[in-house]
Design an enzyme around this catalytic site. Structure first.
Site, PDB file in Angstrom:
ATOM      1  NE  ARG A   1      -3.041  -1.236   3.163  1.00 43.74           N
ATOM      2  CZ  ARG A   1      -2.785  -0.923   4.419  1.00 43.74           C
ATOM      3  NH1 ARG A   1      -2.682   0.344   4.800  1.00 43.74           N
ATOM      4  NH2 ARG A   1      -2.639  -1.872   5.315  1.00 43.74           N
TER       5      ARG A   1
ATOM      6  N   GLY B   1      -3.794  -3.620  -2.785  1.00 44.98           N
ATOM      7  CA  GLY B   1      -4.114  -2.655  -1.726  1.00 44.98           C
ATOM      8  C   GLY B   1      -4.263  -1.239  -2.271  1.00 44.98           C
TER       9      GLY B   1
ATOM     10  CE  LYS C   1      -7.254  -2.998   4.616  1.00 46.80           C
ATOM     11  NZ  LYS C   1      -6.831  -4.298   4.148  1.00 46.80           N
TER      12      LYS C   1
ATOM     13  CB  CYS D   1      -0.453  -8.284  14.033  1.00 45.53           C
ATOM     14  SG  CYS D   1       0.681  -6.908  14.226  1.00 45.53           S
TER      15      CYS D   1
ATOM     16  CE  LYS E   1      -7.090  -7.818   9.920  1.00 47.64           C
ATOM     17  NZ  LYS E   1      -7.566  -7.665   8.659  1.00 47.64           N
TER      18      LYS E   1
ATOM     19  CG  ASP F   1      -8.421  -7.164   5.197  1.00 51.16           C
ATOM     20  OD1 ASP F   1      -7.708  -6.920   6.191  1.00 51.16           O
ATOM     21  OD2 ASP F   1      -8.362  -6.488   4.152  1.00 51.16           O
TER      22      ASP F   1
ATOM     23  CG  ASN G   1       2.716  -7.025   1.298  1.00 51.28           C
ATOM     24  OD1 ASN G   1       2.033  -7.656   2.117  1.00 51.28           O
ATOM     25  ND2 ASN G   1       2.227  -6.008   0.598  1.00 51.28           N
TER      26      ASN G   1
ATOM     27  NE  ARG H   1      -0.631  -8.659   1.151  1.00 48.55           N
ATOM     28  CZ  ARG H   1      -1.243  -8.500   2.315  1.00 48.55           C
ATOM     29  NH1 ARG H   1      -2.403  -9.064   2.549  1.00 48.55           N
ATOM     30  NH2 ARG H   1      -0.710  -7.756   3.260  1.00 48.55           N
TER      31      ARG H   1
HETATM   32  C1  SPV Z   1      -3.491  -5.008   4.899  1.00 49.24           C
HETATM   33  O1  SPV Z   1      -2.363  -4.561   4.685  1.00 49.24           O
HETATM   34  O2  SPV Z   1      -4.118  -4.739   5.926  1.00 49.24           O
HETATM   35  C2  SPV Z   1      -4.120  -5.887   3.913  1.00 49.24           C
HETATM   36  C3  SPV Z   1      -3.537  -5.967   2.592  1.00 49.24           C
HETATM   37  O3  SPV Z   1      -5.123  -6.461   4.204  1.00 49.24           O
HETATM   38  S1  SPV Z   1      -3.899  -4.584   1.640  1.00 49.24           S
HETATM   39  O4  SPV Z   1      -4.795  -4.998   0.582  1.00 49.24           O
HETATM   40  O5  SPV Z   1      -2.645  -4.123   1.091  1.00 49.24           O
HETATM   41  O6  SPV Z   1      -4.521  -3.585   2.460  1.00 49.24           O
HETATM   42 MN    MN Z   2      -6.057  -5.568   5.951  1.00 47.93          MN
END
Ligand code: SPV
Ligand code: MN
Length: 614
Positions: free
Chosen positions: A81, A218, A225, A268, A270, A285, A380, A382
């Site tokens: 992000r 992201g 997000k 962390c 999740k 998420d 990172n 995925r």
């Molecule tokens: C996070 O970073 O909290 C995610 C991945 O779930 S993202 O799509 O990059 O936000």
């Molecule tokens: Mn997230």
């Protein structure tokens, strides 16, 4: 202009929605981005299949050996992000009580539109409709996504429920979110070329987001997000919560399933909490939480997982590992591929010394422009997979009414302060636990890693209302709830003085089972200044029964000692932050009382207190 690029069949699909705002958005997008052609995607399986195939045909994804698996790469500088270039466009400056990234709309809008100008020249524009939240549900919010990236919409067909039919039922309502994205000019690897011109500008007033010159989900996937920020604003205007939370069914006594929602900052634990073996996942998420008839109901906004793949292996994350190493629709991103097989960091298998990864042709020892060694996969990197494809999908994962949620979990990441699990003294204390989450920065965001950062409700990056308002609404959310919702704080990352983890990866199962038992009154607990902690005997039995592990009293004492000085340091950090913010009086009293309880306990028992003292 429209008629030159969109044929009759596609136009008909749009007209069937009978929605002026949909048409206005399309017109804006076409006139601005100037695509060669426009394709409208409905919920029909053949339309969804078209996107899946398109992603491969145009090279944004490549097929891997295993049936349904593909690989997508993002540009080297677009692996996470982009916080710096993600901004709210504001028409007036307001004090949000926290650092938010914003730009005045009169400046930001022309800027982002200039980058989108002609961005789809020669490309196909994809017009898609999704539902945020389950279909046919009070939770559902319509989302219209326009993009030139088939990877983005392919991801969205995995991660979100289709919404074309839902738009039909909306009777022309303007109450939906709109996302316009372009990956911009692409290089020979089909990656965004001008990452420096990456912009993600959020228009809270118009419920729309413009995103350009990026592909990392992201940044690019509007429904993730970007929609989340719009949803938080909407939720706080309407008296519900949009949270950075998983939802899971914890399977306690035989036949008993208790639903929890939990917020953890990126990396962390999740997703791996939501995927604890023996439990069931609703979402990993983003959750919407609403009060219905005195109960908290929560629903997964998504229907898939965009999870960090690093350290996913058969031992530590058996459920995830099994699901992404068997035939089904999975998009891997930014991992190493050799001879059609994906490899990643911490996968628990021998990995090749060369192959293709996010940097192009890769070999061990390869360095980037700055001379830093490039790993075999990005930290990172995925995977993207549909929850319904998982063996541990919860039966209510798509329930329109959501799931009745009995407990919230807030998980931070610190090596020296917070106990592995504690139950809040009450709701307001629980809100304080959530509002004082700290975690070390990770690979999921750009910038320095390993710095301890404040992240209230793991939501700091996304809170789209002033922090004081956000917390006030949280406090009020419990009003009218029949049975007070229990709140837990967890920390999976406690270390001993030699820097060794105190807990194994699967110990989180025990903390969740304990919390589940507490909701039903199965366990007593010890009252400490920082909340209720488990009794040794209960944990011993839970560890034995569920992990066949001998949990010793020494383990317990080390893990559950209250490190008063460390907690007081943390409270000082929190006071420094919150004293500068316009916060509810009730919240500030929680902070003060927390400190007071710690100081009083220290006077009696000293700076590290064994649980046996309580
Ligand atoms: C996070 O970073 O909290 C995610 C991945 O779930 S993202 O799509 O990059 O936000
Ligand atoms: Mn997230």
């Amino acid at each position: 202009m429209l008629n030159n690029v969109i044929d009759q069949a596609n136009m008909k699909k749009l007209e069937a929605l009978n929605n002026e705002k949909v048409m206005a958005n399309l017109k804006l997008a076409v006139e601005l981005c100037k695509p060669a052609k426009v394709m409208v995607i409905t919920d029909a399986p053949e339309d969804i299949a078209y996107l899946r195939q398109l992603a491969v045909d145009n090279g944004e994804e490549k097929k891997l050996n295993m049936e349904g698996h593909t690989i997508h790469y993002d540009a080297m500088q677009d692996q996470a992000r982009d916080k710096a270039n993600t901004k709210y466009m504001l028409t007036e400056k307001v004090n949000w009580g926290m650092d938010i990234n914003y730009i005045m709309k009169e400046e930001g809008l022309p800027e982002v539109l200039s980058y989108l100008d002609g961005a789809m020249a020669g490309k196909e524009m994809l017009v898609t409709f999704f539902s945020l939240g389950p279909q046919n549900s009070d939770f559902a919010i319509g989302a219209m996504q326009i993009t030139d990236s088939s990877y983005v919409v392919h991801s969205e067909t995995i991660l979100y429920r289709t919404g074309y039919e839902q738009f039909k039922k909306m009777n022309g309502s303007k109450d939906f979110f709109f996302f316009l994205h372009s990956a911009g000019e692409l290089d020979e690897r089909n990656n965004t070329k001008n990452v420096d011109n990456r912009r993600i500008y959020i228009d809270l007033e118009e419920n729309r987001v413009f995103s350009v010159n990026n592909q990392y989900a992201g940044n690019s996937v509007g429904l993730k997000k970007l929609a989340f920020r719009l949803a938080i604003k909407k939720a706080h205007g309407e008296g519900w919560l949009a949270e950075h939370m998983f939802i899971m069914g914890v399977h306690g006594k035989p036949g008993r399933i208790t639903y929890f929602a939990g917020a953890f900052p990126s990396a962390c634990g999740k997703t791996s909490t939501a995927m604890i073996p023996g439990q069931t996942i609703v979402g990993d998420d983003i959750a919407y939480l609403k009060k219905v008839d005195g109960k908290i109901m929560s629903a997964n906004v998504e229907q898939g997982v965009f999870g960090i793949i690093r350290d996913v292996n058969a031992n530590d994350d058996p459920e995830i590992f099994a699901s992404i190493t068997t035939p089904r629709e999975v998009i891997f991103s930014n991992v190493l591929v050799k001879e059609g097989k994906p490899y990643w960091l911490g996968m628990g298998e021998e990995t090749p010394k060369d192959g293709e990864n996010f940097s192009g042709e890769w070999f061990e020892g390869k360095k980037d422009a700055k001379g830093n060694e490039i790993g075999l996969a990005h930290k990172n990197a995925r995977y993207t997979v549909r929850i319904s494809e998982l063996d541990n999908a919860d039966v209510l994962a798509d329930a329109p009414e959501g799931v009745e949620t009995k407990g919230l979990v807030f998980g931070g990441r610190d090596s020296d302060t917070t106990v592995p699990v504690a139950e809040a003294l009450d709701w307001a204390h629980g809100v304080m636990i959530g509002a004082t989450i700290e975690s070390e920065t990770t690979a999921a965001t750009l910038g320095a890693q390993g710095v301890r950062v404040f992240n209230p409700m793991a939501n700091l990056d996304f809170i789209a209302v002033p922090l004081g308002t956000y917390i006030q609404n949280y406090l009020d959310f419990q009003n009218g709830v029949e049975e007070e919702t229990k709140v837990y704080g967890t920390n999976y990352f406690l270390k001993d003085e030699n820097g060794k983890w105190y807990n194994g990866m699967l110990d989180k199962k025990i903390w969740m089972l304990w919390a589940e038992g507490r909701v039903h009154g199965d366990f007593e607990a010890l009252k400490t200044p920082v909340g209720f902690i488990p009794k040794y005997e209960d944990l011993k039995k839970l560890f034995k029964d569920n992990l066949d592990k001998n949990y010793t009293e020494e383990d317990y004492d080390q893990q559950f000692s209250i490190r008063v000085d460390k907690y007081l340091d943390k409270m000082e950090r929190m006071n420094t932050i919150y004293s500068k913010v316009d916060m509810p009086v009730e919240f500030m009293a929680e902070l003060e009382n927390q400190t007071k309880r710690l100081v009083e306990a220290k006077e009696v028992y000293g700076s590290v207190i064994c649980p046996c003292k309580f």
